[in-house]
Design a protein around this motif. Structure first.
Motif, mmCIF file in Angstrom:
data_model
loop_
_atom_site.group_PDB
_atom_site.id
_atom_site.type_symbol
_atom_site.label_atom_id
_atom_site.label_comp_id
_atom_site.label_asym_id
_atom_site.label_seq_id
_atom_site.Cartn_x
_atom_site.Cartn_y
_atom_site.Cartn_z
ATOM 1 N N ALA A 1 1.052 -0.759 0.274
ATOM 2 C CA ALA A 1 -0.013 -0.146 -0.756
ATOM 3 C C ALA A 1 0.732 1.257 0.140
ATOM 4 O O ALA A 1 0.229 2.531 -0.351
ATOM 5 N N GLY A 2 2.102 1.545 0.369
ATOM 6 C CA GLY A 2 2.600 1.809 0.280
ATOM 7 C C GLY A 2 3.211 2.656 -1.114
ATOM 8 O O GLY A 2 3.656 3.912 -1.467
ATOM 9 N N CYS A 3 3.386 2.004 -2.091
ATOM 10 C CA CYS A 3 2.512 2.489 -3.934
ATOM 11 C C CYS A 3 1.918 3.507 -3.886
ATOM 12 O O CYS A 3 2.320 4.018 -3.837
ATOM 13 N N LEU A 4 1.159 2.632 -3.644
ATOM 14 C CA LEU A 4 -0.643 3.485 -3.459
ATOM 15 C C LEU A 4 0.320 5.193 -3.143
ATOM 16 O O LEU A 4 -0.536 6.573 -3.508
ATOM 17 N N VAL A 5 0.319 5.151 -1.643
ATOM 18 C CA VAL A 5 0.530 6.569 -1.496
ATOM 19 C C VAL A 5 1.712 6.599 -1.624
ATOM 20 O O VAL A 5 1.327 8.369 -1.927
ATOM 21 N N ALA A 6 2.502 6.839 -1.932
ATOM 22 C CA ALA A 6 3.887 7.314 -2.998
ATOM 23 C C ALA A 6 3.711 7.955 -4.089
ATOM 24 O O ALA A 6 3.880 9.170 -4.359
ATOM 25 N N VAL A 7 2.222 7.351 -4.798
ATOM 26 C CA VAL A 7 1.818 7.773 -6.103
ATOM 27 C C VAL A 7 1.051 8.920 -6.122
ATOM 28 O O VAL A 7 1.189 9.583 -6.477
ATOM 29 N N ASP A 8 0.314 8.784 -5.182
ATOM 30 C CA ASP A 8 -0.331 10.157 -4.863
ATOM 31 C C ASP A 8 0.703 11.192 -3.722
ATOM 32 O O ASP A 8 -0.283 12.695 -4.619
ATOM 33 N N ALA A 9 1.508 11.067 -3.329
ATOM 34 C CA ALA A 9 2.212 12.048 -2.615
ATOM 35 C C ALA A 9 3.066 12.685 -4.384
ATOM 36 O O ALA A 9 3.414 14.100 -3.712
ATOM 37 N N ALA A 10 3.326 11.812 -4.746
ATOM 38 C CA ALA A 10 3.875 12.277 -6.742
ATOM 39 C C ALA A 10 2.926 13.240 -6.902
ATOM 40 O O ALA A 10 4.176 14.254 -7.977
ATOM 41 N N ALA A 11 2.212 13.376 -7.207
ATOM 42 C CA ALA A 11 1.234 13.674 -7.702
ATOM 43 C C ALA A 11 1.571 15.619 -7.015
ATOM 44 O O ALA A 11 0.330 16.484 -7.969
ATOM 45 N N GLN B 1 -10.110 4.729 -2.192
ATOM 46 C CA GLN B 1 -10.112 5.479 -3.467
ATOM 47 C C GLN B 1 -8.513 5.312 -4.606
ATOM 48 O O GLN B 1 -8.499 5.727 -5.366
ATOM 49 N N ALA B 2 -7.696 4.798 -4.078
ATOM 50 C CA ALA B 2 -6.182 4.577 -4.328
ATOM 51 C C ALA B 2 -6.356 3.948 -5.163
ATOM 52 O O ALA B 2 -6.959 2.812 -5.250
ATOM 53 N N ALA B 3 -5.447 3.949 -6.384
ATOM 54 C CA ALA B 3 -4.438 3.041 -7.724
ATOM 55 C C ALA B 3 -3.452 3.467 -7.884
ATOM 56 O O ALA B 3 -3.210 4.935 -7.816
ATOM 57 N N LEU B 4 -3.228 2.527 -8.590
ATOM 58 C CA LEU B 4 -1.572 2.857 -8.973
ATOM 59 C C LEU B 4 -1.385 3.192 -10.682
ATOM 60 O O LEU B 4 -1.434 2.159 -11.374
ATOM 61 N N LEU B 5 -1.765 4.723 -10.427
ATOM 62 C CA LEU B 5 -1.395 4.768 -11.415
ATOM 63 C C LEU B 5 -0.950 6.090 -12.149
ATOM 64 O O LEU B 5 -0.077 6.833 -10.373
#
Length: 288
Positions: free
Chosen positions: A111-121, A193-197
């Protein structure tokens, strides 16, 4: 590290300084969800030290309500976790000029990957990504977590209709107690709602190329990426992230009964970081 407003308190961090004369990159590690964080602490530390020895500065952060950071798990929200990662990036960047000019990597587990992706935005700069066994959907992580309570109540014969009851309680803003963790409605909503996009915003002028290092662990030697993961990889490729899914033989250390290591994963991760660093350096030399 002080928390980013509007949150308060402190965030416990471990900084592994780059060893050697050059900072090859800044790395922020984003841990997985709930008990998976505790199971994976040893592997995260081993990898962080290995990357530091290879020339990368790594910051491990305990997100709000997790580990040794301020607050309780029940106080955490998804947006708060995302802001914690952004704050961690800022802390690394502001250390000195060498760090400010070094490429950024966001490295997550599950799930840390999902947090990272949202943070990158939310960042003002682009980032490379390193995914360890990424969850492609936060909804799946939430369902797996809710099933822990479902399985426990099955033993007492009270599981009938429980899943619907839990989802209704969260929808009404209530918290749930699961395996010793208080899950807030705000955290559950953000996770679902998080997604690996790939991030939709980036500063393309400030980076040579985008790198995605995606690792999956399996006990089988002949394992292959799942069709769902391969489809997600295509979405990242369409967003100009170069990379592939690498299958590594090793234990699922984030969920094993005993604490286990995956040395082949550490080696492969260091190789991926160093390869990207060499490519970037060659590109800069060519321009000069």
């Amino acid at each position: 590290m002080p928390a980013a407003p509007p949150s308060t308190g402190q965030r416990f961090c471990i900084f592994h300084a780059s060893q050697g004369g050059t900072v090859l990159g800044r790395v922020v590690y984003v841990h997985p969800f709930a008990e998976e964080m505790n199971k994976s602490r040893r592997m995260a530390a081993i990898q962080s030290r290995a990357l530091a020895a290879a020339g990368f500065s790594v910051l491990q952060i305990d997100l709000h309500g997790c580990g040794d950071s301020s607050g309780d798990f029940g106080d955490a929200s998804w947006d708060g976790w995302v802001n914690d990662v952004v704050k961690a990036v800022d802390w690394l960047t502001e250390r000195d000029e060498a760090h400010a000019n070094a490429p950024l990597w966001l490295w997550g587990l599950r799930a840390g990957c999902l947090v990272a992706v949202d943070a990158a935005a939310k960042l003002n700069e682009p980032s490379h990504f390193c995914f360890w066994q990424p969850a492609i959907s936060g909804k799946l992580i939430l369902q797996q977590f809710l099933r822990i309570k479902l399985a426990a109540d099955m033993l007492s014969g009270n599981s009938k209709g429980l899943m619907d009851e839990m989802k209704l309680a969260l929808a009404q803003g209530q918290s749930l107690e699961i395996a010793g963790y208080a899950l807030s409605a705000a955290l559950a909503r953000g996770l679902e709602q998080a997604a690996l996009l790939p991030p939709s915003t980036r500063a393309a002028d400030s980076i040579d190329s985008f790198r995605l290092a995606w690792f999956e662990l399996s006990s089988r030697e002949d394992a292959e990426p799942t069709p769902a993961n391969q489809q997600h990889l295509k979405k990242w490729a369409a967003a100009d992230f170069a990379g592939q899914i690498q299958l590594i033989q090793g234990p699922s250390f984030w969920q094993t009964q005993e604490i286990e290591d995956a040395p082949a994963l550490v080696t492969a991760t260091c190789a991926a970081f160093l390869t990207e660093s060499e490519i970037s350096e060659k590109n800069r030399a060519t321009r000069i």
